[in-house]
Each structure stands twice: as structure tokens, then as C-alpha cells.
Design a protein around this motif. Structure first.
Motif, mmCIF file in Angstrom:
data_model
loop_
_atom_site.group_PDB
_atom_site.id
_atom_site.type_symbol
_atom_site.label_atom_id
_atom_site.label_comp_id
_atom_site.label_asym_id
_atom_site.label_seq_id
_atom_site.Cartn_x
_atom_site.Cartn_y
_atom_site.Cartn_z
ATOM 1 N N ASP A 132 0.834 -1.216 0.000
ATOM 2 C CA ASP A 132 0.000 0.000 0.000
ATOM 3 C C ASP A 132 0.863 1.258 0.000
ATOM 4 O O ASP A 132 0.540 2.243 -0.666
ATOM 5 N N GLU A 133 1.970 1.226 0.768
ATOM 6 C CA GLU A 133 2.872 2.380 0.787
ATOM 7 C C GLU A 133 3.523 2.590 -0.574
ATOM 8 O O GLU A 133 3.632 3.728 -1.054
ATOM 9 N N LYS B 248 2.334 1.638 -3.486
ATOM 10 C CA LYS B 248 1.280 2.096 -4.402
ATOM 11 C C LYS B 248 1.046 3.598 -4.230
ATOM 12 O O LYS B 248 0.936 4.334 -5.219
ATOM 13 N N ALA B 249 0.987 4.057 -2.982
ATOM 14 C CA ALA B 249 0.766 5.476 -2.704
ATOM 15 C C ALA B 249 1.928 6.326 -3.214
ATOM 16 O O ALA B 249 1.722 7.409 -3.778
ATOM 17 N N GLU B 250 3.160 5.827 -3.042
ATOM 18 C CA GLU B 250 4.331 6.565 -3.515
ATOM 19 C C GLU B 250 4.327 6.683 -5.037
ATOM 20 O O GLU B 250 4.597 7.761 -5.587
ATOM 21 N N SER C 9 1.719 9.110 -6.229
ATOM 22 C CA SER C 9 2.176 10.479 -6.009
ATOM 23 C C SER C 9 3.143 10.922 -7.105
ATOM 24 O O SER C 9 3.044 12.039 -7.633
#
Length: 96
Positions: A57-58, A60-62, A65
Motif C-alpha cells: 500500500d505504501e 502504491k501510494a508513492e 504520487s
């Protein structure tokens, strides 16, 4: 049930959960100490990797962004796109 009594029950449940977790940790530690040195080293490596590596999840978020930032740069004209054939030729030249 009174508020005070409910708080007391919640505290007992919380302490029980922490106690169970602490017992489980002690059991895991004890079991790990019975492993061979090689297996303990492997376990250590896996545990460190699990702490140092970002979650899916981290990641994917990075990446989301980064993609949003790049799209905004293209939209604002701060950067220009490069045709794929040019990028491919440059990449092929680098690996030769």
C-alpha cells in the motif's frame, strides 16, 4: 453498567490482551533460540526486511504520487514529453 465499572472491565481486557501478546512473544523468542545459527540469521534477515521494506500500500501510494506529480508537470508545461521511439533508441544505446 456504570461508567466506572465499564472502564475497569475495559482495563482488564486490555491488560489481558497485552499479557497474551507478551506470552506469545516470549514463546516465539524461546522457539527461535532453538534454531540453528544459520536459521536464526535467516530469520533475522527476514525480520529486518519486514521493517525496512515499505508495504504494498505504501509503494502504491508513492508511485501514485510520482505519477500525479509528473502529470501535473506535463499539464503545466514545466516539462515536455519525449516520444517513445526516442526513449527506446537512447535505452538501446546505453545497453550496447
Amino acid at each position: 453498567m456504570s461508567w466506572h465499572r465499564a472502564q475497569k472491565r475495559a482495563k482488564i481486557i486490555k491488560e489481558s490482551i497485552y499479557g497474551i501478546a507478551a506470552m506469545e512473544l516470549k514463546k516465539i523468542e524461546s522457539e527461535a533460540m532453538h534454531l540453528s545459527a544459520e536459521d536464526r540469521a535467516h530469520l533475522i534477515q527476514k525480520l529486518v526486511e519486514s521493517i525496512d521494506s515499505p508495504s504494498a500500500d505504501e509503494l502504491k501510494a508513492e508511485w501514485l504520487s510520482v505519477a500525479e506529480d509528473r502529470a501535473a508537470q506535463l499539464d503545466s508545461g514545466a516539462t515536455k514529453s519525449v516520444p517513445s521511439d526516442v526513449v527506446l533508441k537512447k535505452a538501446q544505446a546505453l545497453i550496447k
